[in-house]
Design a protein around this motif. Structure first.
Motif, PDB file in Angstrom:
ATOM      1  N   ASP A  37       0.842  -1.200   0.000  1.00 42.10           N
ATOM      2  CA  ASP A  37       0.000   0.000   0.000  1.00 42.10           C
ATOM      3  C   ASP A  37       0.880   1.254   0.000  1.00 42.10           C
ATOM      4  O   ASP A  37       1.469   1.628   1.018  1.00 42.10           O
ATOM      5  N   GLU A  38       0.928   1.923  -1.152  1.00 43.30           N
ATOM      6  CA  GLU A  38       1.794   3.090  -1.299  1.00 43.30           C
ATOM      7  C   GLU A  38       1.324   4.266  -0.446  1.00 43.30           C
ATOM      8  O   GLU A  38       2.130   5.093  -0.013  1.00 43.30           O
ATOM      9  N   THR A  39       0.030   4.348  -0.190  1.00 41.90           N
ATOM     10  CA  THR A  39      -0.473   5.468   0.617  1.00 41.90           C
ATOM     11  C   THR A  39       0.035   5.386   2.051  1.00 41.90           C
ATOM     12  O   THR A  39       0.207   6.418   2.709  1.00 41.90           O
ATOM     13  N   VAL A  40       0.263   4.171   2.524  1.00 36.45           N
ATOM     14  CA  VAL A  40       0.821   3.987   3.874  1.00 36.45           C
ATOM     15  C   VAL A  40       2.333   4.178   3.844  1.00 36.45           C
ATOM     16  O   VAL A  40       2.902   4.938   4.630  1.00 36.45           O
ATOM     17  N   LYS A  41       2.990   3.492   2.907  1.00 36.69           N
ATOM     18  CA  LYS A  41       4.452   3.541   2.863  1.00 36.69           C
ATOM     19  C   LYS A  41       4.988   4.934   2.589  1.00 36.69           C
ATOM     20  O   LYS A  41       6.046   5.322   3.100  1.00 36.69           O
ATOM     21  N   SER A  42       4.260   5.722   1.785  1.00 36.48           N
ATOM     22  CA  SER A  42       4.740   7.053   1.422  1.00 36.48           C
ATOM     23  C   SER A  42       4.809   7.979   2.638  1.00 36.48           C
ATOM     24  O   SER A  42       5.480   9.013   2.587  1.00 36.48           O
ATOM     25  N   ARG A  43       4.137   7.610   3.713  1.00 36.50           N
ATOM     26  CA  ARG A  43       4.145   8.439   4.920  1.00 36.50           C
ATOM     27  C   ARG A  43       5.207   7.989   5.919  1.00 36.50           C
ATOM     28  O   ARG A  43       5.319   8.555   7.010  1.00 36.50           O
ATOM     29  N   PRO A  98       9.004   7.847   7.208  1.00 37.78           N
ATOM     30  CA  PRO A  98      10.176   8.718   7.035  1.00 37.78           C
ATOM     31  C   PRO A  98      11.191   8.080   6.084  1.00 37.78           C
ATOM     32  O   PRO A  98      11.433   6.870   6.141  1.00 37.78           O
ATOM     33  N   ASN A  99      11.750   8.908   5.226  1.00 35.36           N
ATOM     34  CA  ASN A  99      12.836   8.488   4.334  1.00 35.36           C
ATOM     35  C   ASN A  99      12.431   7.406   3.336  1.00 35.36           C
ATOM     36  O   ASN A  99      13.285   6.729   2.767  1.00 35.36           O
ATOM     37  N   TYR A 100      11.119   7.215   3.132  1.00 29.89           N
ATOM     38  CA  TYR A 100      10.682   6.191   2.177  1.00 29.89           C
ATOM     39  C   TYR A 100      10.956   6.640   0.749  1.00 29.89           C
ATOM     40  O   TYR A 100      10.722   7.784   0.371  1.00 29.89           O
ATOM     41  N   SER A 101      11.446   5.697  -0.042  1.00 28.60           N
ATOM     42  CA  SER A 101      11.654   5.939  -1.473  1.00 28.60           C
ATOM     43  C   SER A 101      11.116   4.736  -2.228  1.00 28.60           C
ATOM     44  O   SER A 101      11.491   3.590  -1.933  1.00 28.60           O
ATOM     45  N   LYS A 102      10.244   4.968  -3.170  1.00 28.48           N
ATOM     46  CA  LYS A 102       9.597   3.884  -3.899  1.00 28.48           C
ATOM     47  C   LYS A 102      10.596   2.991  -4.607  1.00 28.48           C
ATOM     48  O   LYS A 102      10.381   1.782  -4.758  1.00 28.48           O
ATOM     49  N   HIS A 103      11.710   3.556  -5.010  1.00 31.23           N
ATOM     50  CA  HIS A 103      12.690   2.780  -5.775  1.00 31.23           C
ATOM     51  C   HIS A 103      14.009   2.596  -5.013  1.00 31.23           C
ATOM     52  O   HIS A 103      14.990   2.150  -5.587  1.00 31.23           O
ATOM     53  N   GLY A 104      13.990   2.928  -3.727  1.00 32.30           N
ATOM     54  CA  GLY A 104      15.258   2.886  -3.003  1.00 32.30           C
ATOM     55  C   GLY A 104      15.484   1.648  -2.156  1.00 32.30           C
ATOM     56  O   GLY A 104      16.585   1.420  -1.659  1.00 32.30           O
TER      57      GLY A 104
END
Length: 391
Positions: free
Chosen positions: A107-113, A115-121
């Motif tokens: 769930d990107e809506t949760v992960k994007s919140r 700290p320091n989250y990067s979709k491709h990192g």
């Protein structure tokens, strides 16, 4: 801070330490990694992340969510699933490789919140390793302490593998020591030798997972500063010479101990030193006493509760517990008392039979808890000071 080394005959590559998280989290707190300290750390990380995201937005570089989880929500995310329930199977190949690697954390809506989250990192190979990458925003010890908030994580085995370092010649096996480092330990100074012997054994019996954090002054020959008055003078000397050791002055919960505590606290102890009396207990509010006016009962908290009073006073073969009033403390306007035949209670405790399941350690556990809590306060302040110096 593991304390159990693997079999020394194992191949070098397999050398390491291992311990369940249940035994590790109290040790983390004695290093200053309390929930309050972790919350303060997280708030700093989250604030920095918000500032960075806002700057990137203003520069038109990123469209990442500006919002960052609060601490309680982050704790819920970290502890919402047990480590043992996460799939650690290596994922490789297939159209759904990324989805299988993320598992339940898609769930990107949760992960994007976070700290320091990067979709491709994230670098991961399984659902478990992906989860680890998501929560890797704090000091590793802070993360471990948070994971301990989930009861199902407590039996998980933590492993510190250093065999590869030794096998490749980057370090020597002797460099890896399981017990607490000397600068992390707490020196406990007491009024008498019996206090030392009882507390040492109590930690070994009741709190073996943290016993190595507490050191005692050698009293094998004699106590170098026995009595409350001498302990006050010892404290004064340590303050004047600016000793950097973490020190606890543990005084009896009697009139002399309370009086000595006031004098030690008046010394304006530095952050690495604390003083305390043995804890006040409800069991001591109505205690058999004797004195010039005959037999009776009284509250012996702050008047007559020496360390022997915290032992099992109702063991078969022991006398009925009684305090005898001995002298008047003018400063506190109370009488000082002493447990009659206290040596017998001490001998019973040190007898091997005191390890039996029916030996009542309730009061002793309260003593260790009081020492543990004040030690955590010292460690937390020490950690905060180190971080301030490093920033």
């Amino acid at each position: 801070d593991a304390v159990e080394a693997d079999d020394p005959d194992l191949p070098l590559m397999e050398m390491g330490f291992a311990r369940p998280l249940r035994d590790v989290w109290p040790r983390l707190e004695l290093l200053g990694y309390t929930m309050a300290a972790i919350e303060a750390e997280y708030v700093r990380v989250a604030a920095s992340c918000r500032e960075e995201r806002q700057r990137l937005h203003e520069d038109g570089i990123s469209d990442t969510c500006d919002d960052v989880m609060g601490f309680s929500e982050f704790c819920g995310f970290v502890t919402g699933v047990a480590i043992v329930d996460l799939d650690d199977t290596f994922v490789s190949g297939g159209d759904d490789e990324e989805q299988r690697r993320m598992g339940r954390f898609s769930d990107e809506t949760v992960k994007s919140r976070l700290p320091n989250y990067s979709k491709h990192g994230a670098v991961s190979w399984s659902e478990r390793s992906y989860f680890e990458s998501l929560i890797d925003v704090l000091h590793p010890y802070s993360t471990l302490r948070l994971l301990a908030e989930n009861e199902r994580n407590l039996d998980a085995l933590l492993e510190w593998q250093y065999g590869m370092l030794v096998a490749n010649g980057w370090a020597k096996a002797t460099e890896f020591v399981g017990n607490a480092r000397r600068r992390q330990t707490f020196l406990i100074a007491t009024e008498g030798s019996s206090d030392v012997h009882i507390l040492e054994r109590a930690f070994t019996m009741l709190r073996p997972e943290i016993a190595d954090f507490f050191r005692f002054i050698d009293v094998s020959e004699r106590h170098p500063f026995s009595g409350a008055g001498n302990l006050v003078r010892f404290a004064e000397g340590l303050v004047k010479i600016d000793v950097h050791n973490q020190v606890l002055f543990v005084l009896d919960n009697d009139a002399e101990g309370v009086s000595a505590l006031r004098r030690i606290e008046a010394l304006a102890l530095p952050q690495n030193m604390r003083a305390l009396t043995l804890p006040t207990l409800p069991a001591f509010t109505t205690f058999s006493t004797t004195g010039p006016n005959g037999a009776g009962s009284a509250d012996i908290n702050g008047r007559a509760a020496a360390i022997e009073c915290y032992l099992d006073l109702n063991r078969p073969g022991l006398p009925s517990p009684m305090v005898r009033w001995t002298s008047y403390n003018r400063e506190l306007d109370v009488y000082q008392g002493e447990l009659v035949r206290k040596e017998e209670y001490g001998r019973c405790f040190h007898d091997q039979r005191s390890r039996a399941d029916d030996y009542d350690t309730t009061s002793l556990a309260a003593v260790l808890d009081a020492i543990y809590m004040i030690s955590i306060d010292i460690a937390t302040r020490a950690r905060r000071e180190r971080e301030r110096d490093e920033s």
